[in-house]
Design a protein around this motif. Structure first.
Motif, PDB file in Angstrom:
ATOM      1  N   TYR A 289       0.843  -1.200   0.000  1.00 24.65           N
ATOM      2  CA  TYR A 289       0.000   0.000   0.000  1.00 24.65           C
ATOM      3  C   TYR A 289       0.880   1.252   0.000  1.00 24.65           C
ATOM      4  O   TYR A 289       2.022   1.237   0.472  1.00 24.65           O
ATOM      5  CB  TYR A 289      -0.933  -0.008   1.205  1.00 24.65           C
ATOM      6  CG  TYR A 289      -1.978  -1.098   1.135  1.00 24.65           C
ATOM      7  CD1 TYR A 289      -3.256  -0.836   0.651  1.00 24.65           C
ATOM      8  CD2 TYR A 289      -1.673  -2.402   1.535  1.00 24.65           C
ATOM      9  CE1 TYR A 289      -4.217  -1.841   0.569  1.00 24.65           C
ATOM     10  CE2 TYR A 289      -2.620  -3.416   1.461  1.00 24.65           C
ATOM     11  CZ  TYR A 289      -3.891  -3.127   0.974  1.00 24.65           C
ATOM     12  OH  TYR A 289      -4.827  -4.130   0.887  1.00 24.65           O
ATOM     13  N   PHE A 290       0.307   2.345  -0.503  1.00 24.64           N
ATOM     14  CA  PHE A 290       1.084   3.579  -0.693  1.00 24.64           C
ATOM     15  C   PHE A 290       0.247   4.785  -0.309  1.00 24.64           C
ATOM     16  O   PHE A 290      -0.946   4.846  -0.622  1.00 24.64           O
ATOM     17  CB  PHE A 290       1.503   3.689  -2.161  1.00 24.64           C
ATOM     18  CG  PHE A 290       2.104   5.023  -2.542  1.00 24.64           C
ATOM     19  CD1 PHE A 290       3.431   5.300  -2.286  1.00 24.64           C
ATOM     20  CD2 PHE A 290       1.318   5.997  -3.170  1.00 24.64           C
ATOM     21  CE1 PHE A 290       3.977   6.530  -2.640  1.00 24.64           C
ATOM     22  CE2 PHE A 290       1.863   7.215  -3.529  1.00 24.64           C
ATOM     23  CZ  PHE A 290       3.195   7.488  -3.257  1.00 24.64           C
ATOM     24  N   VAL A 291       0.868   5.730   0.401  1.00 20.47           N
ATOM     25  CA  VAL A 291       0.268   7.047   0.610  1.00 20.47           C
ATOM     26  C   VAL A 291       1.282   8.110   0.200  1.00 20.47           C
ATOM     27  O   VAL A 291       2.498   7.868   0.200  1.00 20.47           O
ATOM     28  CB  VAL A 291      -0.163   7.272   2.077  1.00 20.47           C
ATOM     29  CG1 VAL A 291      -1.319   6.368   2.457  1.00 20.47           C
ATOM     30  CG2 VAL A 291       1.014   7.114   3.030  1.00 20.47           C
ATOM     31  N   THR A 292       0.766   9.270  -0.151  1.00 12.77           N
ATOM     32  CA  THR A 292       1.638  10.353  -0.631  1.00 12.77           C
ATOM     33  C   THR A 292       2.362  11.031   0.528  1.00 12.77           C
ATOM     34  O   THR A 292       1.861  11.089   1.653  1.00 12.77           O
ATOM     35  CB  THR A 292       0.821  11.412  -1.387  1.00 12.77           C
ATOM     36  OG1 THR A 292      -0.231  11.892  -0.527  1.00 12.77           O
ATOM     37  CG2 THR A 292       0.225  10.852  -2.661  1.00 12.77           C
ATOM     38  N   GLY A 293       3.554  11.555   0.203  1.00 17.16           N
ATOM     39  CA  GLY A 293       4.288  12.424   1.107  1.00 17.16           C
ATOM     40  C   GLY A 293       4.358  13.812   0.509  1.00 17.16           C
ATOM     41  O   GLY A 293       3.892  14.052  -0.614  1.00 17.16           O
ATOM     42  N   ASN A 294       4.980  14.740   1.222  1.00 16.40           N
ATOM     43  CA  ASN A 294       5.041  16.113   0.710  1.00 16.40           C
ATOM     44  C   ASN A 294       5.827  16.208  -0.586  1.00 16.40           C
ATOM     45  O   ASN A 294       5.509  17.025  -1.467  1.00 16.40           O
ATOM     46  CB  ASN A 294       5.619  17.050   1.764  1.00 16.40           C
ATOM     47  CG  ASN A 294       6.965  16.598   2.308  1.00 16.40           C
ATOM     48  OD1 ASN A 294       7.124  15.446   2.714  1.00 16.40           O
ATOM     49  ND2 ASN A 294       7.943  17.486   2.331  1.00 16.40           N
ATOM     50  N   HIS A 295       6.834  15.354  -0.775  1.00 12.45           N
ATOM     51  CA  HIS A 295       7.645  15.453  -1.985  1.00 12.45           C
ATOM     52  C   HIS A 295       6.907  14.964  -3.225  1.00 12.45           C
ATOM     53  O   HIS A 295       7.271  15.345  -4.343  1.00 12.45           O
ATOM     54  CB  HIS A 295       8.965  14.701  -1.806  1.00 12.45           C
ATOM     55  CG  HIS A 295       9.974  15.466  -1.023  1.00 12.45           C
ATOM     56  ND1 HIS A 295      11.134  15.974  -1.554  1.00 12.45           N
ATOM     57  CD2 HIS A 295       9.982  15.839   0.286  1.00 12.45           C
ATOM     58  CE1 HIS A 295      11.817  16.609  -0.619  1.00 12.45           C
ATOM     59  NE2 HIS A 295      11.136  16.540   0.502  1.00 12.45           N
ATOM     60  N   GLU A 296       5.909  14.133  -3.056  1.00 15.92           N
ATOM     61  CA  GLU A 296       5.102  13.747  -4.227  1.00 15.92           C
ATOM     62  C   GLU A 296       4.396  14.954  -4.820  1.00 15.92           C
ATOM     63  O   GLU A 296       4.204  15.044  -6.041  1.00 15.92           O
ATOM     64  CB  GLU A 296       4.069  12.673  -3.841  1.00 15.92           C
ATOM     65  CG  GLU A 296       4.573  11.251  -3.976  1.00 15.92           C
ATOM     66  CD  GLU A 296       5.565  10.874  -2.903  1.00 15.92           C
ATOM     67  OE1 GLU A 296       6.681  10.415  -3.265  1.00 15.92           O
ATOM     68  OE2 GLU A 296       5.259  11.038  -1.706  1.00 15.92           O
ATOM     69  N   TYR A 297       4.039  15.919  -3.971  1.00 16.28           N
ATOM     70  CA  TYR A 297       3.334  17.098  -4.471  1.00 16.28           C
ATOM     71  C   TYR A 297       4.288  18.099  -5.116  1.00 16.28           C
ATOM     72  O   TYR A 297       3.851  19.047  -5.764  1.00 16.28           O
ATOM     73  CB  TYR A 297       2.534  17.742  -3.335  1.00 16.28           C
ATOM     74  CG  TYR A 297       1.403  16.851  -2.901  1.00 16.28           C
ATOM     75  CD1 TYR A 297       0.224  16.784  -3.618  1.00 16.28           C
ATOM     76  CD2 TYR A 297       1.552  16.013  -1.792  1.00 16.28           C
ATOM     77  CE1 TYR A 297      -0.796  15.920  -3.241  1.00 16.28           C
ATOM     78  CE2 TYR A 297       0.547  15.152  -1.407  1.00 16.28           C
ATOM     79  CZ  TYR A 297      -0.633  15.106  -2.139  1.00 16.28           C
ATOM     80  OH  TYR A 297      -1.640  14.235  -1.781  1.00 16.28           O
ATOM     81  N   PHE A 298       5.583  17.889  -4.960  1.00 21.00           N
ATOM     82  CA  PHE A 298       6.570  18.666  -5.720  1.00 21.00           C
ATOM     83  C   PHE A 298       6.878  17.989  -7.054  1.00 21.00           C
ATOM     84  O   PHE A 298       7.553  18.577  -7.894  1.00 21.00           O
ATOM     85  CB  PHE A 298       7.889  18.811  -4.943  1.00 21.00           C
ATOM     86  CG  PHE A 298       7.731  19.347  -3.552  1.00 21.00           C
ATOM     87  CD1 PHE A 298       6.746  20.271  -3.244  1.00 21.00           C
ATOM     88  CD2 PHE A 298       8.579  18.927  -2.536  1.00 21.00           C
ATOM     89  CE1 PHE A 298       6.595  20.764  -1.949  1.00 21.00           C
ATOM     90  CE2 PHE A 298       8.447  19.413  -1.243  1.00 21.00           C
ATOM     91  CZ  PHE A 298       7.454  20.333  -0.953  1.00 21.00           C
ATOM     92  N   SER A 299       6.415  16.750  -7.215  1.00 22.93           N
ATOM     93  CA  SER A 299       6.855  15.921  -8.337  1.00 22.93           C
ATOM     94  C   SER A 299       5.722  15.448  -9.238  1.00 22.93           C
ATOM     95  O   SER A 299       5.965  14.648 -10.144  1.00 22.93           O
ATOM     96  CB  SER A 299       7.607  14.691  -7.796  1.00 22.93           C
ATOM     97  OG  SER A 299       8.631  15.061  -6.903  1.00 22.93           O
ATOM     98  N   GLY A 300       4.490  15.921  -8.974  1.00 23.76           N
ATOM     99  CA  GLY A 300       3.342  15.470  -9.757  1.00 23.76           C
ATOM    100  C   GLY A 300       2.657  14.303  -9.085  1.00 23.76           C
ATOM    101  O   GLY A 300       2.799  13.148  -9.495  1.00 23.76           O
ATOM    102  N   ALA A 301       1.892  14.592  -8.026  1.00 25.28           N
ATOM    103  CA  ALA A 301       1.309  13.530  -7.205  1.00 25.28           C
ATOM    104  C   ALA A 301       0.349  12.647  -7.994  1.00 25.28           C
ATOM    105  O   ALA A 301       0.377  11.418  -7.851  1.00 25.28           O
ATOM    106  CB  ALA A 301       0.597  14.139  -5.994  1.00 25.28           C
ATOM    107  N   GLU A 302      -0.499  13.255  -8.806  1.00 22.49           N
ATOM    108  CA  GLU A 302      -1.482  12.450  -9.541  1.00 22.49           C
ATOM    109  C   GLU A 302      -0.791  11.457 -10.471  1.00 22.49           C
ATOM    110  O   GLU A 302      -1.204  10.291 -10.570  1.00 22.49           O
ATOM    111  CB  GLU A 302      -2.408  13.363 -10.339  1.00 22.49           C
ATOM    112  CG  GLU A 302      -3.369  14.177  -9.471  1.00 22.49           C
ATOM    113  CD  GLU A 302      -4.344  14.974 -10.314  1.00 22.49           C
ATOM    114  OE1 GLU A 302      -4.358  14.786 -11.557  1.00 22.49           O
ATOM    115  OE2 GLU A 302      -5.093  15.788  -9.746  1.00 22.49           O
ATOM    116  N   GLN A 303       0.252  11.905 -11.149  1.00 23.87           N
ATOM    117  CA  GLN A 303       0.981  11.005 -12.055  1.00 23.87           C
ATOM    118  C   GLN A 303       1.663   9.880 -11.286  1.00 23.87           C
ATOM    119  O   GLN A 303       1.682   8.728 -11.741  1.00 23.87           O
ATOM    120  CB  GLN A 303       2.014  11.799 -12.862  1.00 23.87           C
ATOM    121  CG  GLN A 303       1.427  12.773 -13.873  1.00 23.87           C
ATOM    122  CD  GLN A 303       1.005  14.089 -13.239  1.00 23.87           C
ATOM    123  OE1 GLN A 303       1.204  14.311 -12.042  1.00 23.87           O
ATOM    124  NE2 GLN A 303       0.407  14.951 -14.042  1.00 23.87           N
TER     125      GLN A 303
END
Length: 445
Positions: A289-303
């Motif tokens: 399972y995976f959840v987003t961190g703050n760096h995903e939102y710097f890198s294109g979280a949806e993608q």
């Protein structure tokens, strides 16, 4: 508000410039007797290192061509780590410096006393001199008074500037000698610290095992193993080879479930998709399972959410799944609020059966307070890196309720992993990387 921001920025620049000038002074100016190429090379190294560091940070955030990010990242980020420990080592040298000078002064004084006593002692077994004769006269020598700089030499007499008579070697003044010893030790300590810390990251995370008892966990789930990995930070420095080490380490623990709790990447799917490909090899009986961190939102979280789903992981975007023995929920990182994708606890936890145990995946430890309000039994987080570079643990500890490890908040327990990778410098000092195997324990067992 703009004025305050400008003043704070100017203050930070001033502190940074002053610190680097101090490092240059101790390592290069104080170790040379006069201006020359050594001082100029030192200034160029320090200025060039910071240009590379700033360039690496800007290139990563601006989405510069990936080849350029990789060119700048290694030297730039390593310089960031090295500059921290050069400054700390030079400051520590300020304590050693007077002690070393005092030791050398005492040793020189003892040698002068021994020399004076030896010259004043009578000669042993003097030979008789026949009457009417006298010993040959030795040629007269003029006594030259010892200069202050010469008296400070740690060895034979010589001037502080290293001036010598023909055929003799220059001897530095005591002050110059001490500066060279302290500077050399400081540089060696800083390089050794950064080198060891970098080796620790590149060799891959170690497995840590923690048992967590849950009051509402049924007896049949006693011993359930969750492999927790956070902050892998795939990017221009840590690539596919590092991801493969992480995957192999996780699979070697044979977990029942895998939880990837954010900050997987520092870059776009286009640049880092191949580096993340080994995640498709993750194996666990109840899935990954995976959840987003703050760096995903710097890198294109949806993608990235779409990419990890393609690789076989199950994203929990403010969602919950009911496993046979407990509920597993996940919420988005708080950084997603700027994009309208922040954490939604009511959606993830609002309508669940509170008689069942619940494990929540949430990237940042600060989310624990909402977890307590929603009756979560255990929250699994990362984000802090354990401080990554000592004494960064002091700052990270002040900014987070828990820096690393297991703590209790009311009826809710929080476990914070130090993370598997590193952000910025691929270096860890005082905060070793880890993959944690959480073994759930039933109090009914």
């Amino acid at each position: 508000m703009v004025v305050v921001f400008v003043l704070v920025a100017l203050l930070m620049v001033g502190v940074l410039v002053t610190a680097n000038w101090f490092v240059w002074r101790r390592l290069f100016r104080d170790t040379t007797s006069a201006p020359g190429p050594v001082r100029r090379i030192g200034a160029a190294v320090i200025a060039g290192g910071w240009l590379l560091a700033v360039g690496a940070l800007v290139a990563e955030r601006a989405g510069a061509p990936f080849w350029l990010q990789r060119v700048l990242a290694w030297p730039g980020f390593l310089w960031l780590a090295l500059s921290i420990y050069l400054l700390l080592a030079v400051l520590a040298g300020e304590v050693v410096r007077p002690l070393l000078r005092w030791f050398l002064e005492r040793r020189a004084a003892a040698r002068r006393t021994e020399g004076a006593e030896a010259s004043a002692a009578p000669a042993e077994d003097p030979k008789r001199i026949p009457a009417g004769t006298a010993p040959p006269k030795a040629p007269e020598t003029r006594e030259v008074p010892e200069t202050r700089e010469a008296s400070e030499a740690p060895g034979a007499p010589g001037s502080g500037a290293g001036s010598t008579s023909p055929g003799t070697l220059a001897v530095p003044s005591r002050r110059l000698f001490v500066s060279r010893v302290v500077a050399g030790a400081a540089a060696a300590a800083a390089v050794g610290t950064v080198g060891y810390g970098t080796y620790g990251v590149l060799s891959g995370p170690k497995v840590k095992r923690v048992t967590v008892p849950l009051a509402r966990l049924p007896r049949t789930a006693h011993g359930f193993r969750i492999a927790v990995v956070s902050d892998i930070h795939l990017g221009p420095v840590l690539g596919r080879g590092f991801a493969q080490k992480v995957v192999d380490t996780i699979n070697s623990t044979q977990p029942d479930l895998i939880a990837v709790v954010g900050d997987l990447v520092d870059g776009s799917v286009k640049d880092l998709g191949p580096a993340a490909a080994p995640l498709a090899q993750l194996r666990a009986r109840h899935g990954a399972y995976f959840v987003t961190g703050n760096h995903e939102y710097f890198s294109g979280a949806e993608q990235w959410v779409a990419e990890v789903r393609r690789l076989g992981l199950i994203p929990l975007e403010n969602a919950r799944t009911e496993l046979p023995h407990f509920d597993l929920a996940g919420v988005n990182d708080v950084a997603g609020e700027d994009e309208g994708q922040g954490p939604d606890y009511d959606r993830a936890l609002g309508d669940r059966d509170r008689s069942r145990a619940c494990v929540l995946l949430a990237h940042q430890p600060v989310q624990i307070h909402d977890a307590v309000d929603h009756g979560v039994d255990l929250q699994l987080s990362g984000h802090t890196h354990g401080g990554q570079l000592w004494p960064g643990n002091l700052i990270a500890g002040a900014a987070n309720p828990t820096l690393a490890g297991l703590e209790r908040y009311g009826d809710t327990q929080l476990y914070v992993s130090r993370g598997a990778g590193a952000w910025g410098p691929p270096t860890r000092v005082g905060a070793p990387s880890d993959i944690t195997v959480i073994e759930l324990a039933s109090r009914q067992a």
